[in-house]
Design a protein around this motif. Structure first.
Motif, PDB file in Angstrom:
ATOM      1  N   GLU A  54       0.994  -1.101   0.060  1.00 53.23           N
ATOM      2  CA  GLU A  54      -0.023   0.066  -0.024  1.00 53.23           C
ATOM      3  C   GLU A  54       0.979   1.200  -0.163  1.00 53.23           C
ATOM      4  OE1 GLU A  54      -2.050  -3.191   2.328  1.00 53.23           O
ATOM      5  OE2 GLU A  54      -0.110  -2.211   2.584  1.00 53.23           O
ATOM      6  N   SER A  55       0.214   2.300  -0.621  1.00 46.37           N
ATOM      7  CA  SER A  55       1.160   3.558  -0.840  1.00 46.37           C
ATOM      8  C   SER A  55       0.232   4.568  -0.913  1.00 46.37           C
ATOM      9  CB  SER A  55       2.263   3.658  -1.784  1.00 46.37           C
ATOM     10  OG  SER A  55       1.591   3.365  -3.095  1.00 46.37           O
ATOM     11  N   GLY A  56       0.649   5.792  -1.054  1.00 44.01           N
ATOM     12  CA  GLY A  56      -0.192   6.978  -1.120  1.00 44.01           C
ATOM     13  C   GLY A  56      -0.464   7.885  -0.020  1.00 44.01           C
ATOM     14  N   GLY A  57      -0.508   7.279   1.195  1.00 45.51           N
ATOM     15  CA  GLY A  57      -0.520   8.012   2.489  1.00 45.51           C
ATOM     16  C   GLY A  57       0.096   9.444   2.694  1.00 45.51           C
ATOM     17  N   GLY A  58      -0.366   9.954   3.609  1.00 43.58           N
ATOM     18  CA  GLY A  58       0.521  11.308   3.921  1.00 43.58           C
ATOM     19  C   GLY A  58      -0.409  12.286   4.789  1.00 43.58           C
TER      20      GLY A  58
END
Length: 118
Positions: free
Chosen positions: A6-10
């Motif tokens: 999973e990626s794209g958090g912030g």
């Protein structure tokens, strides 16, 4: 063994948007229903959005309905979660997996952390 990434958090301000990505390099999950889950502080991990293998059917938890959109591209082996109108209560760690009843098909990935704060 499928390894979910999973990626794209912030960090985003209330009202902002993020787009999360879930991939499984080297694996094929095109035939499976996929879902996004989140774990918010003090709560158990919950399923918030799911999408049928064909992409034809989608379901959302009431807490995100109308604000989040799940999509997928089986050719890219990817599932996305577009999150709009984010609220502080959306803060948490987001994961993807394939639901099997109340369980999930594969081991959990590392997740991606979303923080909504001004």
């Amino acid at each position: 063994q499928v390894q979910l990434v999973e990626s794209g958090g912030g960090l985003v301000q209330p009202g902002g948007s993020l787009r999360l990505t879930c991939t499984a390099p080297g694996s094929i999950f095109a035939i499976y229903t996929m879902a996004w889950y989140r774990q918010t502080p003090g709560k158990e991990r919950e399923l918030i959005a799911s999408i049928h293998a064909t992409g034809a059917y989608k379901n959302y938890a009431d807490s995100v309905k109308g604000r989040f959109t799940i999509s997928r591209d089986n050719a890219q082996n990817a599932v996305w979660l577009q999150m709009d109108s984010l609220r502080p209560e959306d803060t948490g760690v987001y994961y993807c997996n394939s639901p099997v009843g109340q369980a999930t098909k594969w081991p959990w990935g590392q997740g991606t952390r979303v923080s909504v704060s001004s």
